[in-house]
Design an enzyme around this catalytic site. Structure first.
Site, PDB file in Angstrom:
ATOM      1  N   ASN A 161     122.618  32.908 132.390  1.00 22.62           N
ATOM      2  CA  ASN A 161     122.989  34.188 131.759  1.00 22.62           C
ATOM      3  C   ASN A 161     123.758  34.972 132.818  1.00 22.62           C
ATOM      4  O   ASN A 161     123.757  34.619 133.991  1.00 22.62           O
ATOM      5  CB  ASN A 161     121.760  34.937 131.229  1.00 22.62           C
ATOM      6  CG  ASN A 161     120.781  35.261 132.319  1.00 22.62           C
ATOM      7  OD1 ASN A 161     121.066  36.059 133.211  1.00 22.62           O
ATOM      8  ND2 ASN A 161     119.622  34.633 132.288  1.00 22.62           N
ATOM      9  N   GLY A 205     114.627  27.843 129.501  1.00 20.96           N
ATOM     10  CA  GLY A 205     115.416  26.665 129.149  1.00 20.96           C
ATOM     11  C   GLY A 205     115.898  25.871 130.354  1.00 20.96           C
ATOM     12  O   GLY A 205     115.182  25.713 131.357  1.00 20.96           O
ATOM     13  N   VAL A 206     117.129  25.404 130.270  1.00 21.29           N
ATOM     14  CA  VAL A 206     117.670  24.557 131.328  1.00 21.29           C
ATOM     15  C   VAL A 206     117.852  25.358 132.628  1.00 21.29           C
ATOM     16  O   VAL A 206     117.695  24.813 133.728  1.00 21.29           O
ATOM     17  CB  VAL A 206     118.971  23.867 130.836  1.00 21.29           C
ATOM     18  CG1 VAL A 206     120.138  24.815 130.733  1.00 21.29           C
ATOM     19  CG2 VAL A 206     119.309  22.674 131.690  1.00 21.29           C
ATOM     20  N   ASP A 207     118.142  26.638 132.503  1.00 18.81           N
ATOM     21  CA  ASP A 207     118.297  27.532 133.661  1.00 18.81           C
ATOM     22  C   ASP A 207     116.996  27.555 134.486  1.00 18.81           C
ATOM     23  O   ASP A 207     117.007  27.358 135.711  1.00 18.81           O
ATOM     24  CB  ASP A 207     118.639  28.932 133.118  1.00 18.81           C
ATOM     25  CG  ASP A 207     119.147  29.893 134.178  1.00 18.81           C
ATOM     26  OD1 ASP A 207     119.370  29.461 135.312  1.00 18.81           O
ATOM     27  OD2 ASP A 207     119.325  31.088 133.839  1.00 18.81           O
ATOM     28  N   TYR A 218     120.431  30.747 122.956  1.00 16.72           N
ATOM     29  CA  TYR A 218     121.615  31.445 122.426  1.00 16.72           C
ATOM     30  C   TYR A 218     122.017  31.004 121.017  1.00 16.72           C
ATOM     31  O   TYR A 218     122.999  31.494 120.461  1.00 16.72           O
ATOM     32  CB  TYR A 218     122.791  31.324 123.404  1.00 16.72           C
ATOM     33  CG  TYR A 218     122.690  32.200 124.636  1.00 16.72           C
ATOM     34  CD1 TYR A 218     121.651  33.119 124.794  1.00 16.72           C
ATOM     35  CD2 TYR A 218     123.629  32.125 125.656  1.00 16.72           C
ATOM     36  CE1 TYR A 218     121.556  33.916 125.928  1.00 16.72           C
ATOM     37  CE2 TYR A 218     123.548  32.937 126.793  1.00 16.72           C
ATOM     38  CZ  TYR A 218     122.507  33.822 126.922  1.00 16.72           C
ATOM     39  OH  TYR A 218     122.426  34.621 128.047  1.00 16.72           O
TER      40      TYR A 218
HETATM   41  N1  AR6 Z   1     117.894  19.097 130.758  1.00 15.09           N
HETATM   42  C1  AR6 Z   1     118.845  19.062 129.793  1.00 15.09           C
HETATM   43  N2  AR6 Z   1     118.889  19.932 128.764  1.00 15.09           N
HETATM   44  C2  AR6 Z   1     117.906  20.870 128.717  1.00 15.09           C
HETATM   45  C3  AR6 Z   1     116.873  20.976 129.690  1.00 15.09           C
HETATM   46  C4  AR6 Z   1     116.895  20.030 130.747  1.00 15.09           C
HETATM   47  N3  AR6 Z   1     115.962  20.047 131.707  1.00 15.09           N
HETATM   48  N4  AR6 Z   1     116.058  22.029 129.341  1.00 15.09           N
HETATM   49  C5  AR6 Z   1     116.556  22.547 128.187  1.00 15.09           C
HETATM   50  N5  AR6 Z   1     117.659  21.849 127.802  1.00 15.09           N
HETATM   51  P1  AR6 Z   1     119.103  26.875 126.825  1.00 15.09           P
HETATM   52  P2  AR6 Z   1     121.411  28.585 126.154  1.00 15.09           P
HETATM   53  C6  AR6 Z   1     118.533  22.035 126.638  1.00 15.09           C
HETATM   54  O1  AR6 Z   1     118.205  27.729 126.011  1.00 15.09           O
HETATM   55  O2  AR6 Z   1     121.215  28.360 124.707  1.00 15.09           O
HETATM   56  C7  AR6 Z   1     118.173  30.830 129.517  1.00 15.09           C
HETATM   57  O3  AR6 Z   1     117.049  31.644 129.510  1.00 15.09           O
HETATM   58  C8  AR6 Z   1     118.005  22.799 125.453  1.00 15.09           C
HETATM   59  O4  AR6 Z   1     117.173  21.974 124.667  1.00 15.09           O
HETATM   60  O5  AR6 Z   1     118.617  26.396 128.132  1.00 15.09           O
HETATM   61  O6  AR6 Z   1     122.805  28.495 126.719  1.00 15.09           O
HETATM   62  C9  AR6 Z   1     119.328  31.428 130.310  1.00 15.09           C
HETATM   63  O7  AR6 Z   1     118.873  32.180 131.417  1.00 15.09           O
HETATM   64  C10 AR6 Z   1     119.314  23.118 124.743  1.00 15.09           C
HETATM   65  O8  AR6 Z   1     119.762  21.991 124.012  1.00 15.09           O
HETATM   66  O9  AR6 Z   1     120.539  27.613 127.098  1.00 15.09           O
HETATM   67  C11 AR6 Z   1     120.009  32.283 129.303  1.00 15.09           C
HETATM   68  O10 AR6 Z   1     119.388  33.550 129.196  1.00 15.09           O
HETATM   69  C12 AR6 Z   1     120.292  23.349 125.892  1.00 15.09           C
HETATM   70  O11 AR6 Z   1     119.651  22.810 127.053  1.00 15.09           O
HETATM   71  C13 AR6 Z   1     119.835  31.517 128.012  1.00 15.09           C
HETATM   72  O12 AR6 Z   1     118.665  30.716 128.186  1.00 15.09           O
HETATM   73  C14 AR6 Z   1     120.639  24.809 126.151  1.00 15.09           C
HETATM   74  O13 AR6 Z   1     119.496  25.626 125.912  1.00 15.09           O
HETATM   75  C15 AR6 Z   1     120.985  30.586 127.749  1.00 15.09           C
HETATM   76  O14 AR6 Z   1     120.829  30.004 126.478  1.00 15.09           O
END
Ligand code: AR6
Length: 183
Positions: A30, A38-40, A134
């Site tokens: 973000n 999540g991934v972050d 998101y």
């Molecule tokens: N490896 C690969 N993909 C992953 C992993 C992982 N270890 N963990 C989650 N995913 P998101 P966004 C997938 O929510 O929608 C955060 O809080 C997940 O299943 O991580 O861009 C940031 O700080 C999904 O398919 O990112 C921001 O505030 C994808 O990664 C916000 O979330 C993206 O999900 C960003 O939201």
């Protein structure tokens, strides 16, 4: 699934991006760059505290305390990750940018790839940006991501790009889009 694009490799796989041994991995961050869920969250946990320290430094010095704008990208070291670098980009929040949300998502991929190439990176792994917290629809995100990556690979001699999908369902969606594009 693995395809050849102009001598470059484009691969889809399921897995955890923090385990990738590519030169760089991309973080769906973000604008604060201070971490999140999540991934972050997974990337910050696996990389260790120094990653947050460098992100804070970028906020102060490179971004003059402003947030990283949606679609832009910055690069840090990977610290305890197997990847040498982390490229942090901010995806659009679904329905917050009505007119240009696909354009902003495409920018995430384009700017991350350009930054990677400038840094001499020749292998990079992306998560499915914006499709978690998101709420961007996975099918539209897959079309946007793959179109941008393929156009980039057609233009440059880069190396390899891996999309690391976190569920079989996401993998199937990306695979269907990639197969359609290959026809
Ligand atoms: N490896 C690969 N993909 C992953 C992993 C992982 N270890 N963990 C989650 N995913 P998101 P966004 C997938 O929510 O929608 C955060 O809080 C997940 O299943 O991580 O861009 C940031 O700080 C999904 O398919 O990112 C921001 O505030 C994808 O990664 C916000 O979330 C993206 O999900 C960003 O939201």
């Amino acid at each position: 699934m693995k395809t050849d694009k102009n001598g470059n490799i484009l691969e889809l796989m399921t897995g955890d991006i923090t385990k990738q041994r590519t030169d760089a991995i991309v973080n769906a961050a973000n604008g604060s760059l201070l971490g999140g869920g999540g991934v972050d969250g997974a990337i910050h946990r696996a990389a260790g505290k120094e990653l947050l320290t460098e992100c804070k430094q970028i906020r102060e010095e490179q971004l003059k305390d402003e947030k990283l704008p949606t679609g832009e990208a910055v690069i840090t070291s990977g610290y305890n990750l197997p990847a040498k670098y982390v490229i942090h980009t901010v995806g659009p929040v679904w329905k917050e940018h009505h007119d240009n949300q696909e354009y902003l998502l495409a920018n995430c991929y384009q700017n991350s790839l350009e930054l990677a190439m400038q840094q001499g990176v020749s292998s990079i792994a992306f998560p499915s940006i914006s499709t978690g917290v998101y709420r961007f629809p996975v099918s539209l995100a897959a079309k946007t991501a793959l179109k941008t990556i393929i156009e980039f690979l057609k233009s440059y001699n880069f190396g390899s790009v891996v999309m690391v999908l976190f569920s079989e369902q996401d993998y199937a969606t990306y695979e269907a889009v990639l197969k359609e594009k290959a026809e």
